[in-house]
Enzyme design. Structure first.
Site, PDB file in Angstrom:
ATOM      1  N   ARG A 169       0.834  -1.198   0.000  1.00 18.07           N
ATOM      2  CA  ARG A 169       0.000   0.000   0.000  1.00 18.07           C
ATOM      3  C   ARG A 169       0.873   1.255   0.000  1.00 18.07           C
ATOM      4  O   ARG A 169       1.806   1.356   0.787  1.00 18.07           O
ATOM      5  CB  ARG A 169      -0.931   0.012   1.218  1.00 18.07           C
ATOM      6  CG  ARG A 169      -1.978  -1.087   1.195  1.00 18.07           C
ATOM      7  CD  ARG A 169      -2.809  -1.084   2.460  1.00 18.07           C
ATOM      8  NE  ARG A 169      -2.000  -1.433   3.636  1.00 18.07           N
ATOM      9  CZ  ARG A 169      -2.500  -1.544   4.868  1.00 18.07           C
ATOM     10  NH1 ARG A 169      -3.789  -1.322   5.088  1.00 18.07           N
ATOM     11  NH2 ARG A 169      -1.718  -1.868   5.871  1.00 18.07           N
ATOM     12  N   TYR A 211      12.159   1.458  -4.354  1.00 18.51           N
ATOM     13  CA  TYR A 211      11.588   2.805  -4.331  1.00 18.51           C
ATOM     14  C   TYR A 211      12.615   3.816  -4.838  1.00 18.51           C
ATOM     15  O   TYR A 211      13.829   3.612  -4.702  1.00 18.51           O
ATOM     16  CB  TYR A 211      11.165   3.199  -2.912  1.00 18.51           C
ATOM     17  CG  TYR A 211       9.808   2.690  -2.499  1.00 18.51           C
ATOM     18  CD1 TYR A 211       8.662   3.456  -2.704  1.00 18.51           C
ATOM     19  CD2 TYR A 211       9.672   1.446  -1.894  1.00 18.51           C
ATOM     20  CE1 TYR A 211       7.415   2.983  -2.320  1.00 18.51           C
ATOM     21  CE2 TYR A 211       8.433   0.975  -1.499  1.00 18.51           C
ATOM     22  CZ  TYR A 211       7.297   1.751  -1.717  1.00 18.51           C
ATOM     23  OH  TYR A 211       6.063   1.288  -1.331  1.00 18.51           O
ATOM     24  N   ARG A 266      10.331   7.384   3.426  1.00 19.21           N
ATOM     25  CA  ARG A 266      10.256   8.822   3.690  1.00 19.21           C
ATOM     26  C   ARG A 266      11.063   9.214   4.925  1.00 19.21           C
ATOM     27  O   ARG A 266      11.665  10.297   4.964  1.00 19.21           O
ATOM     28  CB  ARG A 266       8.795   9.242   3.829  1.00 19.21           C
ATOM     29  CG  ARG A 266       8.006   9.139   2.517  1.00 19.21           C
ATOM     30  CD  ARG A 266       6.514   9.304   2.739  1.00 19.21           C
ATOM     31  NE  ARG A 266       6.199  10.576   3.381  1.00 19.21           N
ATOM     32  CZ  ARG A 266       4.982  10.889   3.846  1.00 19.21           C
ATOM     33  NH1 ARG A 266       3.993  10.007   3.749  1.00 19.21           N
ATOM     34  NH2 ARG A 266       4.764  12.067   4.396  1.00 19.21           N
ATOM     35  N   ASP A 326       1.244   5.518   0.339  1.00 21.55           N
ATOM     36  CA  ASP A 326       0.637   6.625   1.075  1.00 21.55           C
ATOM     37  C   ASP A 326       0.010   7.645   0.125  1.00 21.55           C
ATOM     38  O   ASP A 326       0.252   7.620  -1.090  1.00 21.55           O
ATOM     39  CB  ASP A 326       1.689   7.350   1.914  1.00 21.55           C
ATOM     40  CG  ASP A 326       2.251   6.472   3.021  1.00 21.55           C
ATOM     41  OD1 ASP A 326       1.544   5.556   3.468  1.00 21.55           O
ATOM     42  OD2 ASP A 326       3.402   6.722   3.434  1.00 21.55           O
TER      43      ASP A 326
END
Length: 259
Positions: free
Chosen positions: A49, A109, A196, A51
Site C-alpha cells: 500500500r 523505491y 520517507r 501513502d
C-alpha cells in the site's frame, strides 16, 4: 482463475492506495474498473500500500475471478474505465500459488529531490523541494550505516501495523544529477513511512544539520522520536516489485525520467 496485474499511477490526487469511505483511493478506482470488465465484483490484493501522494511505476496486484477474458481485453477494457491518473500496464493469468504481497522477494523505491532555491512549478507533486544545498557525499556515507538486516523502529511510523520492525535493506544509494538528488532504496520489504523517514534523515545530513554517523545512532536508538522529520510524499515512486522467475511476471521497472 487468478489474474496478476501491474499498475502505474500518479498518486498526487489520491488519499493513498487503500480504500477509504470519504476519500479518493487508487484501490477503489481499480476495483471499480476491473469489476466492469469482469461483470462481477472484483477485490484486489496489492503488493504494498502506498501513502497519499506517492506514485507507482509498477505496482503489482492479483485478484480471483470467474470471468474469462483475454490479456488484451483485461488491459484495454480496464483502462477504458480507469481515471486518467491510473493505467493498467499488464494483466495475465498466473498460478494460484501467486500472491502479490507474500510472493514478492523485493521492493524498489525511488525518491527525487529538486535541490534549488526556487520551488518547482510543472514538477510540483512529482518531486520534493529542498532549498538548502544538499551534499550527497555525507548522505551516501550515512546510507552505508543503514544497509543490511536491522530493527528499523526508528524509521517507521508510530502507527505502523507491521508485526516486526526487522527488514533487510539491500541497497540505499544517493546520486546527484544537476539540480536533482536521487535516492534509490531496495529492500525485502518496507515499513510504513520507512522510505520517507530514511530520506528525511539523509536530507538533514546532506544539509549539514547532522554528521553521517547520526544515521547509525538513530538506527540503534530504536525509537521513532530519534529519527527526525518525515520527508514529504511528493517525489516518492514505487518503482518495482520483484518476484521469483517461476511466476513469469514481466519486469516493467524503468527510470522516472526526471533529471
Amino acid at each position: 482463475m487468478r489474474i496478476a496485474a501491474i499498475l502505474e499511477y500518479d498518486g498526487s490526487a489520491f488519499s493513498g492506495w487503500q480504500r477509504q469511505e470519504q476519500a479518493r483511493s487508487v484501490q477503489a478506482a481499480v476495483e471499480a474498473a476491473l469489476s466492469k470488465v469482469a461483470d462481477e465484483p472484483i477485490h484486489v490484493t496489492v503488493a504494498g500500500r502506498t501513502d497519499a501522494g506517492v506514485h507507482a511505476l509498477a505496482q503489482a496486484l492479483h485478484f480471483d475471478t470467474s470471468a474469462v477474458r483475454g490479456e488484451y481485453s483485461w488491459v484495454r477494457g480496464t483502462n477504458t474505465h480507469l481515471p486518467p491518473d491510473v493505467a493498467l500496464l499488464w494483466a495475465a493469468p498466473v498460478d494460484e500459488g501467486f500472491h502479490a504481497r507474500y510472493s514478492a522477494t523485493g521492493r524498489h523505491y525511488h525518491y527525487i529531490i529538486l535541490n534549488r532555491p526556487v520551488r518547482p512549478t510543472y514538477l510540483a507533486r512529482r518531486v520534493t523541494h529542498e532549498y538548502r544545498l544538499l551534499d550527497v557525499a555525507p548522505m551516501q556515507a550515512a546510507a552505508k550505516h543503514l544497509i543490511g538486516e536491522h530493527d528499523f523502529t526508528s524509521f517507521r511510523a508510530v502507527e505502523c501495523q507491521a508485526k516486526s520492525p526487522i527488514r533487510v535493506l539491500r541497497g540505499l544509494e544517493v546520486q546527484r544529477h544537476g539540480e536533482f538528488v536521487h535516492i534509490h532504496a531496495h529492500a525485502n520489504a518496507f515499513l510504513h513511512h520507512m522510505v520517507r523517514n530514511l530520506a528525511g534523515a539523509l536530507m538533514a545530513i546532506g544539509a549539514g544539520e547532522r554528521e553521517p554517523d547520526w544515521a547509525r545512532q538513530v538506527l540503534e536508538a530504536r525509537d521513532r522520536r530519534a529519527g527526525g522529520v518525515t520527508a514529504a510524499p511528493d517525489g516518492l515512486y514505487l518503482r518495482e516489485i520483484a518476484y521469483p522467475d517461476s511466476f513469469k511476471l514481466p519486469r516493467l521497472s524503468r527510470d522516472v525520467g526526471l533529471w
